[in-house]
Write a protein that holds these residues in place. Structure first.
Motif, short mmCIF file in Angstrom:
data_model
loop_
_atom_site.label_atom_id
_atom_site.label_comp_id
_atom_site.label_asym_id
_atom_site.label_seq_id
_atom_site.Cartn_x
_atom_site.Cartn_y
_atom_site.Cartn_z
N ALA A 23 -67.11 -22.86 46.19
CA ALA A 23 -66.88 -21.74 46.94
C ALA A 23 -68.02 -20.91 47.49
O ALA A 23 -67.88 -20.09 48.62
N LEU A 24 -68.93 -20.49 46.73
CA LEU A 24 -70.36 -19.83 47.11
C LEU A 24 -70.65 -20.67 48.34
O LEU A 24 -71.37 -19.99 49.17
N ASN A 32 -58.85 -26.36 40.49
CA ASN A 32 -58.54 -26.79 39.12
C ASN A 32 -59.54 -26.53 38.11
O ASN A 32 -59.68 -26.57 37.08
N THR A 33 -60.77 -27.07 38.86
CA THR A 33 -62.00 -27.20 38.17
C THR A 33 -62.75 -26.00 37.71
O THR A 33 -63.59 -25.67 36.77
N GLY A 34 -62.22 -25.00 38.45
CA GLY A 34 -62.92 -23.48 38.19
C GLY A 34 -64.30 -23.37 38.53
O GLY A 34 -64.94 -22.27 38.29
N PHE A 81 -57.77 -19.35 40.19
CA PHE A 81 -59.19 -19.64 40.79
C PHE A 81 -59.51 -18.52 41.40
O PHE A 81 -60.95 -18.03 41.45
N HIS A 82 -58.69 -17.28 42.04
CA HIS A 82 -59.09 -16.24 42.60
C HIS A 82 -59.78 -15.66 41.84
O HIS A 82 -60.75 -14.80 42.18
N PHE A 101 -58.44 -25.03 52.16
CA PHE A 101 -57.95 -26.47 52.39
C PHE A 101 -58.71 -27.34 51.67
O PHE A 101 -58.34 -28.21 50.98
N VAL A 102 -59.92 -26.92 51.61
CA VAL A 102 -60.71 -27.82 50.37
C VAL A 102 -60.59 -27.64 49.03
O VAL A 102 -60.55 -28.65 48.26
N LEU A 103 -60.31 -26.31 48.72
CA LEU A 103 -60.11 -25.94 47.27
C LEU A 103 -58.58 -26.17 46.82
O LEU A 103 -58.55 -26.57 45.52
#
Length: 414
Positions: free
Chosen positions: A247-248, A240-242, A285-286, A227-229
């Motif tokens: 995420a970590l 989109n910022t990559g 992004f994955h 949801f955040v990403l």
């Protein structure tokens, strides 16, 4: 100017230079003889031992038998990152029948392995029952950190071979599922073999509650992070910022919060990785996140393996021929036989069953579990446990590391 003082040798700088040299050599030397992915893990351990023996001034990590905490924290972080990355690797979880071999490896092969190792520990090494149960729990799970060579590829590569899928999902889930048996060893050490006094509580809390909470927390954490990403703000999603750091951070948040409510954080981060991978499946992004976490995992693993090699001469001072026999039986007999038995009736070819059964590398996860247990309880057989676990990791990385690339090529070309 005192030139001796100016050029004084700092042991810390010697250690940094030695680690850098060892890691480069371990990654470079195999390329002289093979184009395959270098089998660097065993070389890092061996060269780490050689450095500790040949460079007297080099400082080493604290003896884990006396100071387990640094080893526990570093190995825990490596396993967390590896488990999340393992979950992220899986492009497709459907159809559900492809999970049948994984379920059998977790429900049949792992308990068989734990029981067999425990019996060997009591029979050949005269361990206490608690120490033998702990040994089985420590050595039963395959390692998500060192098992990358047998796992499926990064996100979006597809073509997930059944052998690779089974070994990937087994490594992703069996670390958390070994924890109930670690707790069982601690309970027996504290309360003895009066099973009626603690069995129900152990099953309800350490087996059912912690596993269920870990799975739910991982699913919820993956959905929340997605949801955040990807969702808010929709016009400029964070993915989109990559940036893999966010995420970590979410992985660490998920692990820490799961542990706060007494769930299994290892299960949570593996499930989180699989859940996040299902959200916006085609997003670039994955792959970026997988590569980012893999780089961190490789860095932590390199430091841990070199450090492990540096303390093996100390640990092996207590090594016995019985321990050598137990280690060889585990790697060459118990794991292959338990895996082969568990996969009967799956419809897999003999070649695929053999590969899954054989390639169950032991590594960083075993270090974490043993350190965790030692920091919570003093065991009678601590020196024996460490020498045996150290030997199993060394033999496993050597035997599996130098054969896995060839074996997987044969399987996929068949």
């Amino acid at each position: 100017m005192d030139l001796n003082a100016f050029f004084a040798i700092n042991p810390y700088h010697i250690a940094l230079a030695a680690i850098g040299t060892i890691v480069i050599l371990a990654r470079w030397i195999p390329r002289l003889v093979s184009r395959s992915e270098p089998a660097s893990a065993p070389l890092m351990i061996i060269l780490g031992s050689a450095g500790a023996l040949l460079i007297p001034a080099i400082p080493t990590m604290p003896d884990p038998r006396e100071a387990p905490m640094p080893w526990e924290l570093l190995s825990e972080l490596a396993v967390i990152v590896a488990l999340f990355g393992t979950g992220m690797r899986i492009d497709s979880v459907l159809p559900w029948r492809k999970w049948a071999p994984t379920a059998r490896m977790l429900a049949i092969a792992m308990p068989l392995t734990i029981a067999s190792i425990a019996l060997l520990g009591v029979g050949l090494e005269s361990l206490t029952v608690a120490g033998a149960i702990l040994l089985g729990a420590v050595l039963a799970p395959t390692d998500p950190v060192l098992a990358a060579d047998v796992q499926v590829g990064p996100p979006h590569e597809g073509g997930e071979h059944p052998v690779r899928f089974t070994l990937t999902t087994e490594a992703g889930l069996n670390d958390g599922l070994a924890f109930p048996f670690v707790y069982l060893g601690l309970i027996v050490a504290a309360e003895g073999l009066n099973v009626g006094a603690w069995a129900l509580e152990w099953f309800a809390l350490d087996v059912v509650y912690r596993i269920v909470v870990g799975a739910i927390a991982g699913w919820a954490g993956g959905r929340a992070l997605a949801f955040v990403l990807f969702a808010v703000p929709k016009s400029a999603p964070l993915a989109n910022t990559g940036s893999g750091v966010v995420a970590l951070a979410g992985v660490l948040l998920c692990y820490g919060s799961t542990e706060l409510v007494e769930g299994y954080g290892f299960i949570a981060v593996a499930v989180m990785g699989m859940t996040l991978r299902r959200m916006e499946e085609d997003h670039h992004f994955h792959r970026r996140l997988h590569d980012f976490t893999e780089s961190i995992e490789h860095a932590l693993t390199a430091v841990l393996l070199v450090a492990l090699g540096s303390i093996l001469p100390l640990v092996f001072a207590d090594l016995t021929w019985n321990q050598v026999l137990i280690a060889l039986i585990l790697i060459l007999v118990i794991r292959p036989l338990a895996g082969w038995i568990s996969l009967i009736g799956t419809g897999m070819s003999r070649r695929d069953r053999a590969a899954i059964s054989v390639f169950g590398v032991r590594g960083i996860g075993s270090i974490y579990y043993l350190c965790y247990a030692m920091s919570h309880m003093e065991f009678v057989n601590e020196s024996q446990l460490w020498s045996l676990v150290g030997l199993v990791i060394l033999l496993s990385t050597v035997l599996h590391g130098f054969s896995v690339s060839w074996a997987m090529r044969k399987i996929e070309d068949f």
